[in-house]
Design a protein around this motif. Structure first.
Motif, PDB file in Angstrom:
ATOM      1  N   TYR A   1       0.834  -1.178   0.186  1.00  0.00           N
ATOM      2  CA  TYR A   1      -0.022   0.103  -0.056  1.00  0.00           C
ATOM      3  C   TYR A   1       0.738   1.252  -0.183  1.00  0.00           C
ATOM      4  O   TYR A   1       0.506   2.245  -0.802  1.00  0.00           O
ATOM      5  CB  TYR A   1      -0.817  -0.026   1.180  1.00  0.00           C
ATOM      6  CG  TYR A   1      -1.885   1.190   1.427  1.00  0.00           C
ATOM      7  CD1 TYR A   1      -3.030   1.184   0.505  1.00  0.00           C
ATOM      8  CD2 TYR A   1      -1.514   2.389   2.279  1.00  0.00           C
ATOM      9  CE1 TYR A   1      -3.939   2.416   0.597  1.00  0.00           C
ATOM     10  CE2 TYR A   1      -2.399   3.467   2.154  1.00  0.00           C
ATOM     11  CZ  TYR A   1      -3.490   3.619   1.318  1.00  0.00           C
ATOM     12  OH  TYR A   1      -4.165   4.376   1.361  1.00  0.00           O
ATOM     13  N   ASN A   2       1.797   1.101   0.684  1.00  0.00           N
ATOM     14  CA  ASN A   2       2.725   2.514   0.819  1.00  0.00           C
ATOM     15  C   ASN A   2       3.604   2.767  -0.321  1.00  0.00           C
ATOM     16  O   ASN A   2       4.372   3.711  -0.343  1.00  0.00           O
ATOM     17  CB  ASN A   2       3.514   2.526   2.262  1.00  0.00           C
ATOM     18  CG  ASN A   2       4.448   1.146   2.298  1.00  0.00           C
ATOM     19  OD1 ASN A   2       4.312   0.333   1.728  1.00  0.00           O
ATOM     20  ND2 ASN A   2       5.165   1.574   3.084  1.00  0.00           N
ATOM     21  N   GLU A   3       3.786   1.835  -1.318  1.00  0.00           N
ATOM     22  CA  GLU A   3       4.571   2.049  -2.267  1.00  0.00           C
ATOM     23  C   GLU A   3       3.622   2.369  -3.619  1.00  0.00           C
ATOM     24  O   GLU A   3       4.355   2.731  -4.885  1.00  0.00           O
ATOM     25  CB  GLU A   3       5.219   0.726  -2.827  1.00  0.00           C
ATOM     26  CG  GLU A   3       5.977   0.175  -1.671  1.00  0.00           C
ATOM     27  CD  GLU A   3       6.624  -1.366  -1.997  1.00  0.00           C
ATOM     28  OE1 GLU A   3       7.719  -1.549  -1.727  1.00  0.00           O
ATOM     29  OE2 GLU A   3       6.046  -2.067  -2.441  1.00  0.00           O
TER      30      GLU A   3
ATOM     31  N   GLU B   1       1.730   4.929  -4.541  1.00  0.00           N
ATOM     32  CA  GLU B   1       2.099   6.390  -5.045  1.00  0.00           C
ATOM     33  C   GLU B   1       3.221   6.392  -5.820  1.00  0.00           C
ATOM     34  O   GLU B   1       3.491   7.146  -6.876  1.00  0.00           O
ATOM     35  CB  GLU B   1       1.986   7.425  -3.935  1.00  0.00           C
ATOM     36  CG  GLU B   1       2.009   8.635  -4.452  1.00  0.00           C
ATOM     37  CD  GLU B   1       2.112   9.819  -3.255  1.00  0.00           C
ATOM     38  OE1 GLU B   1       2.652  10.861  -3.434  1.00  0.00           O
ATOM     39  OE2 GLU B   1       1.514   9.396  -2.332  1.00  0.00           O
TER      40      GLU B   1
ATOM     41  N   TYR C   1      -6.918   4.686  -2.162  1.00  0.00           N
ATOM     42  CA  TYR C   1      -5.984   5.773  -1.518  1.00  0.00           C
ATOM     43  C   TYR C   1      -6.936   6.702  -0.737  1.00  0.00           C
ATOM     44  O   TYR C   1      -7.920   7.063  -1.046  1.00  0.00           O
ATOM     45  CB  TYR C   1      -5.454   6.565  -2.852  1.00  0.00           C
ATOM     46  CG  TYR C   1      -4.441   7.423  -2.659  1.00  0.00           C
ATOM     47  CD1 TYR C   1      -3.047   6.757  -2.629  1.00  0.00           C
ATOM     48  CD2 TYR C   1      -4.516   8.785  -2.423  1.00  0.00           C
ATOM     49  CE1 TYR C   1      -1.898   7.479  -2.442  1.00  0.00           C
ATOM     50  CE2 TYR C   1      -3.227   9.550  -1.988  1.00  0.00           C
ATOM     51  CZ  TYR C   1      -2.014   8.923  -2.135  1.00  0.00           C
ATOM     52  OH  TYR C   1      -1.065   9.604  -1.823  1.00  0.00           O
TER      53      TYR C   1
ATOM     54  N   MET D   1      -5.088   9.071   1.208  1.00  0.00           N
ATOM     55  CA  MET D   1      -4.342  10.349   1.552  1.00  0.00           C
ATOM     56  C   MET D   1      -4.698  11.398   0.999  1.00  0.00           C
ATOM     57  O   MET D   1      -5.845  11.350   0.000  1.00  0.00           O
ATOM     58  CB  MET D   1      -2.628  10.040   1.405  1.00  0.00           C
ATOM     59  CG  MET D   1      -2.303   8.784   2.042  1.00  0.00           C
ATOM     60  SD  MET D   1      -2.112   8.759   3.967  1.00  0.00           S
ATOM     61  CE  MET D   1      -0.669   9.861   4.047  1.00  0.00           C
TER      62      MET D   1
ATOM     63  N   ALA E   1       1.649   0.765   7.379  1.00  0.00           N
ATOM     64  CA  ALA E   1       2.365   1.574   6.871  1.00  0.00           C
ATOM     65  C   ALA E   1       1.778   2.282   5.654  1.00  0.00           C
ATOM     66  O   ALA E   1       1.242   1.641   4.577  1.00  0.00           O
ATOM     67  CB  ALA E   1       3.789   0.744   6.433  1.00  0.00           C
ATOM     68  N   GLY E   2       1.700   3.484   5.773  1.00  0.00           N
ATOM     69  CA  GLY E   2       1.215   4.384   4.586  1.00  0.00           C
ATOM     70  C   GLY E   2      -0.375   4.684   4.562  1.00  0.00           C
ATOM     71  O   GLY E   2      -0.724   5.569   4.163  1.00  0.00           O
TER      72      GLY E   2
ATOM     73  N   SER F   1      -3.492   6.741   6.218  1.00  0.00           N
ATOM     74  CA  SER F   1      -3.714   7.827   6.857  1.00  0.00           C
ATOM     75  C   SER F   1      -3.778   7.790   8.260  1.00  0.00           C
ATOM     76  O   SER F   1      -4.636   6.839   8.767  1.00  0.00           O
ATOM     77  CB  SER F   1      -4.899   8.684   6.349  1.00  0.00           C
ATOM     78  OG  SER F   1      -5.383   9.700   7.030  1.00  0.00           O
TER      79      SER F   1
ATOM     80  N   ASP G   1       3.239  -3.920   6.740  1.00  0.00           N
ATOM     81  CA  ASP G   1       3.389  -3.288   5.352  1.00  0.00           C
ATOM     82  C   ASP G   1       2.194  -3.627   4.578  1.00  0.00           C
ATOM     83  O   ASP G   1       1.995  -3.203   3.550  1.00  0.00           O
ATOM     84  CB  ASP G   1       4.734  -3.682   4.712  1.00  0.00           C
ATOM     85  CG  ASP G   1       4.977  -5.395   4.727  1.00  0.00           C
ATOM     86  OD1 ASP G   1       3.935  -6.086   4.783  1.00  0.00           O
ATOM     87  OD2 ASP G   1       5.803  -5.593   4.187  1.00  0.00           O
ATOM     88  N   SER G   2       1.168  -4.283   5.188  1.00  0.00           N
ATOM     89  CA  SER G   2      -0.097  -5.064   4.219  1.00  0.00           C
ATOM     90  C   SER G   2      -1.049  -5.399   5.044  1.00  0.00           C
ATOM     91  O   SER G   2      -0.810  -5.628   6.282  1.00  0.00           O
ATOM     92  CB  SER G   2       0.529  -6.021   3.235  1.00  0.00           C
ATOM     93  OG  SER G   2       0.634  -7.208   3.984  1.00  0.00           O
TER      94      SER G   2
END
Length: 308
Positions: free
Chosen positions: A139-141, A143, A158, A160, A210-211, A213, A231-232
């Motif tokens: 998810y945090n990758e 963008e 998304y 953010m 991670a990532g 909001s 991370d997921s």
């Protein structure tokens, strides 16, 4: 040690990339159309150029080193960028052929993966000489890959603040979720009832994504006590199932994977509800030629249909 990338290095990296992708020298032979001794010699030469050991080969079989894993991922980024450059260059001449790279957010439900397959098939049928490379990212990758030129399109939620450098194509689908725990967690007994007045969510360790909001972890005056991050959503579910953490999960994951594990929605599933919109995304530097426009249209259609 490598100080500057030469044309010969790119050829060696392509050999390594094929070997790593095929998980072995023998499996890479038909892909590279090279015999094993020549493949082995190329890998050895690359290792000398990089001054690194990239893989172990022997009786134990093929196995990449930690350094090899890093080189493999970086090589993948380079070749994706090369393919995208060639594809974009051809489109300037109205030549719609080549490879396009489609990235999916990790953890999307099976129904969406099947919908993506249908959209890709439709695109490849309409444009005969198109090949689609489908990858997943955390998810945090998403963008970053949309902006970096590593891919053409990204399918992801998304939540953010949307950067102006990324174009968002709404699909009309929202993924909903809430707060879950393992059946062994102390809060599991409140599955079908509201939390008693003396029970405070903030007293229980939670895992974050991670990532995601930080607004997702606040509800009115209550805040989740985030003690660690994953991370997921998949990895977060594993942590939740230890019984040590509570955490946010999308409902589709709880239904598809968590049901068999006994995953519990806390307080009738009324806590920390979230709704994240799903998008097809691309960087503003990506030229949306007819192939990509058709793919976006088909992705939106088939994913929407899959959720009805």
């Amino acid at each position: 040690m490598l100080n500057r990338l030469q044309e010969s290095d790119i050829k060696l990296l392509r050999v390594f990339y094929a070997v790593a992708s095929c998980n072995g020298f023998t499996a890479a032979e038909p892909v590279l159309r090279m015999q094993r001794p020549n493949i082995s010699a190329a890998i050895k030469k690359l290792e000398e150029r990089l001054d690194l050991v990239l893989c172990h080969r022997g009786r134990g079989g093929f196995q990449m080193t930690k350094e090899g894993e890093v080189v493999f991922q970086e090589t993948k980024r380079i070749f994706n960028a090369f393919d995208n450059f060639v594809f974009n260059l051809k489109s300037l001449h109205d030549d719609y052929s080549g490879h396009i790279t489609l990235v999916l957010m990790a953890g999307l439900p099976l129904s969406m993966h099947l919908a993506v397959s249908k959209a890709v098939k439709s695109t490849m049928k309409k444009f005969d000489d198109i090949h689609v490379n489908i990858q997943t990212r955390l998810y945090n990758e998403v963008e970053h890959v949309a902006l970096s030129g590593e891919c053409h399109l990204v399918v992801s939620t998304y939540d953010m603040v949307k950067p102006e450098s990324v174009t968002f194509h709404p699909i009309g689908i929202e993924t909903e979720g809430r707060l879950y725990c393992a059946p062994t967690h102390p809060l599991a007994k409140y599955r079908d009832t509201d939390l008693p007045e003396g029970v405070k969510i903030g007293d229980y360790p939670a895992i974050g994504i991670a990532g995601l909001s930080s607004a997702n972890y606040i509800e009115d005056e209550t805040r989740l006590s985030i003690q660690t991050f994953s991370d997921s959503f998949d990895a977060a579910m594993s942590a939740i199932m230890t019984g040590e953490y509570i955490g946010l999960l999308p409902d589709y994951m709880a239904k598809e994977q968590g049901a068999a594990l006994g995953l519990v929605p806390i307080a009738k599933g009324s806590l920390f509800n979230f709704s994240h919109e799903l998008f097809v995304m691309n960087g503003k530097n990506t030229r949306l030629n007819p192939v990509l426009r058709h793919c976006i249209k088909e992705l939106s259609y088939f994913i929407s249909e899959s959720q009805k």
